[in-house]
Write an enzyme that holds these catalytic residues in place. Structure first.
Site, PDB file in Angstrom:
ATOM      1  N   CYS A 135      36.045  35.643  41.471  1.00  0.00           N
ATOM      2  CA  CYS A 135      37.118  35.577  42.481  1.00  0.00           C
ATOM      3  C   CYS A 135      37.996  36.837  42.494  1.00  0.00           C
ATOM      4  O   CYS A 135      38.315  37.369  43.563  1.00  0.00           O
ATOM      5  CB  CYS A 135      37.972  34.334  42.258  1.00  0.00           C
ATOM      6  SG  CYS A 135      38.300  33.986  40.532  1.00  0.00           S
ATOM      7  N   HIS A 244      45.207  34.112  43.647  1.00  0.00           N
ATOM      8  CA  HIS A 244      45.282  35.170  42.636  1.00  0.00           C
ATOM      9  C   HIS A 244      45.990  36.383  43.253  1.00  0.00           C
ATOM     10  O   HIS A 244      45.751  36.721  44.422  1.00  0.00           O
ATOM     11  CB  HIS A 244      43.880  35.647  42.226  1.00  0.00           C
ATOM     12  CG  HIS A 244      43.114  34.686  41.363  1.00  0.00           C
ATOM     13  ND1 HIS A 244      43.631  33.507  40.881  1.00  0.00           N
ATOM     14  CD2 HIS A 244      41.849  34.763  40.890  1.00  0.00           C
ATOM     15  CE1 HIS A 244      42.706  32.900  40.140  1.00  0.00           C
ATOM     16  NE2 HIS A 244      41.623  33.636  40.136  1.00  0.00           N
TER      17      HIS A 244
END
Ligand code: A2P
Length: 340
Positions: A135, A244
């Site tokens: 990710c 994130h």
């Protein structure tokens, strides 16, 4: 079309089903698999109920695609068995990412790696394994991809501020228990995450970096197909649910014009330039939540070194960082098979 989701009861698996439905796969035959303890469980999908099956039963159904998010050991074991019956596996784990014959794909950047690394296309009917990058790598390389094409990248220094959702359900349960002032039933992390953060993701290696940090180095080079790019990474976990963030310092090979850099980022497919310091507008995990785009802000020249930029990159790690990227790979393969 028959599509399998392996790890359908997990955090990413759930988002995969959501994204499949949103993107018009609701009428396709969707098979869901998880571990033995979940077989027989019902999962809602596109207004109907799906029954969780064993992975073996789903392999026997020979789906065209199997999208995996069930951990590296499950992928290692089952992905080749799917490929052997002609299924194209799109695997979200780290199991196959650095395998020479496995393409590591961010569809906006390198769909061409599929044929280049496997030697055939989906329309050939032969099974194959395609890896979905980590990710943190996906959002960083997508934000930098236009700059790599225009100027070339010499070096990246990245620090991540990663959401607990990247660790799965048990990490959310740990954070929520700590927020309530209770002892978590199971610790996903070696220390509390509520009102805390720690510079640690994955496992420590002999060189004192972690496996999550190594992924940012190795995967960036593989996706950009450029082993000369230097990457220095620090991964931190923060008490954020969903999204994130990354502070990215990038040294380019050529001198740049800041306005051109901003234009390139804003024109990069899948990226949104969200950078209005005068209005105090910059990307945050909450802004990115449930969105498929990668948000880029705080774009500015690094005064300490020529040809160098700083930026702040945020994305929903369960969507573009995992489920959306995998399903976009599948969509592009379907489209290319239709056009073949
Ligand atoms: P299960 O729910 O039956 O354990 P998360 O990362 O959110 O914890 O999700 C992990 C996913 O991977 C879950 O769907 C989990 O199923 C699945 N999984 C774990 N181990 C296996 C296995 N050996 N075979 C198939 N699926 C597995």
């Amino acid at each position: 079309m028959k599509i399998a989701v392996v790890g359908a009861t997990g955090l990413v698996g759930g988002v995969m089903l959501e994204v499949l439905e949103e993107r018009g796969f609701g009428k396709e035959e969707v098979l869901v698999a998880a571990s033995a303890k979940s077989v027989g469980r019902k999962i809602r999908f596109a207004g109907r109920e799906l029954t969780v099956q064993s992975v073996e039963d789903v392999i026997a159904a020979k789906p065209q695609f199997a999208i995996f998010s069930a951990g590296a050991s499950t992928s290692k074991r089952y992905a080749p068995l799917f490929a052997a019956v002609g299924t194209t596996v799109i695997d979200n784990s780290s199991a196959w990412r650095m395998d020479e014959g496995v393409p590591l794909v961010v569809p906006e950047i390198n769909m061409s790696a599929v044929r280049a690394r496997t030697g055939h296309s989906v329309s050939s009917g032969q099974g194959m394994i395609i890896a979905n990058p980590n990710c943190s790598t996906i959002q960083m390389v997508l934000a930098l991809s236009g700059l790599q094409r225009r100027y070339g990248i010499r070096r990246i220094v990245v620090s991540t501020y990663q959401s607990v959702t990247g660790t799965g359900m048990k990490a959310i349960r740990q954070l929520e228990a700590e927020e309530r002032g209770e002892e978590p039933e199971e610790m996903a992390y070696p220390c509390p995450v509520h009102r805390n953060l720690f510079p640690h993701g994955g496992d420590f290696m002999e060189d004192l970096y972690t496996t999550e940090e190594h992924k940012l180095v190795d995967e960036t080079r593989k996706i950009f197909d450029d082993a000369t790019i230097q990457v220095s990474a620090t991964v931190a976990r923060v008490p954020v649910v969903g999204g994130h963030s990354e502070s990215v310092n990038v040294e380019l090979k050529e001198e740049f014009d800041l306005e051109e850099v901003r234009r390139i980022i804003s024109e990069t497919e899948g990226c949104v330039l969200y950078d209005n310091p005068e209005k105090l507008e910059y990307p945050t995990p909450l802004l990115s939540h449930h969105r498929d785009e990668v948000f880029v802000g705080r774009v500015r020249r690094d005064p300490s070194q020529p040809k160098t930029l700083n930026m702040w990159v945020v994305a929903d790690n369960l969507r573009k960082g995992a489920a959306t990227n995998a399903i976009e790979i599948m969509e592009r393969l379907v489209l290319s098979a239709l056009n073949a």
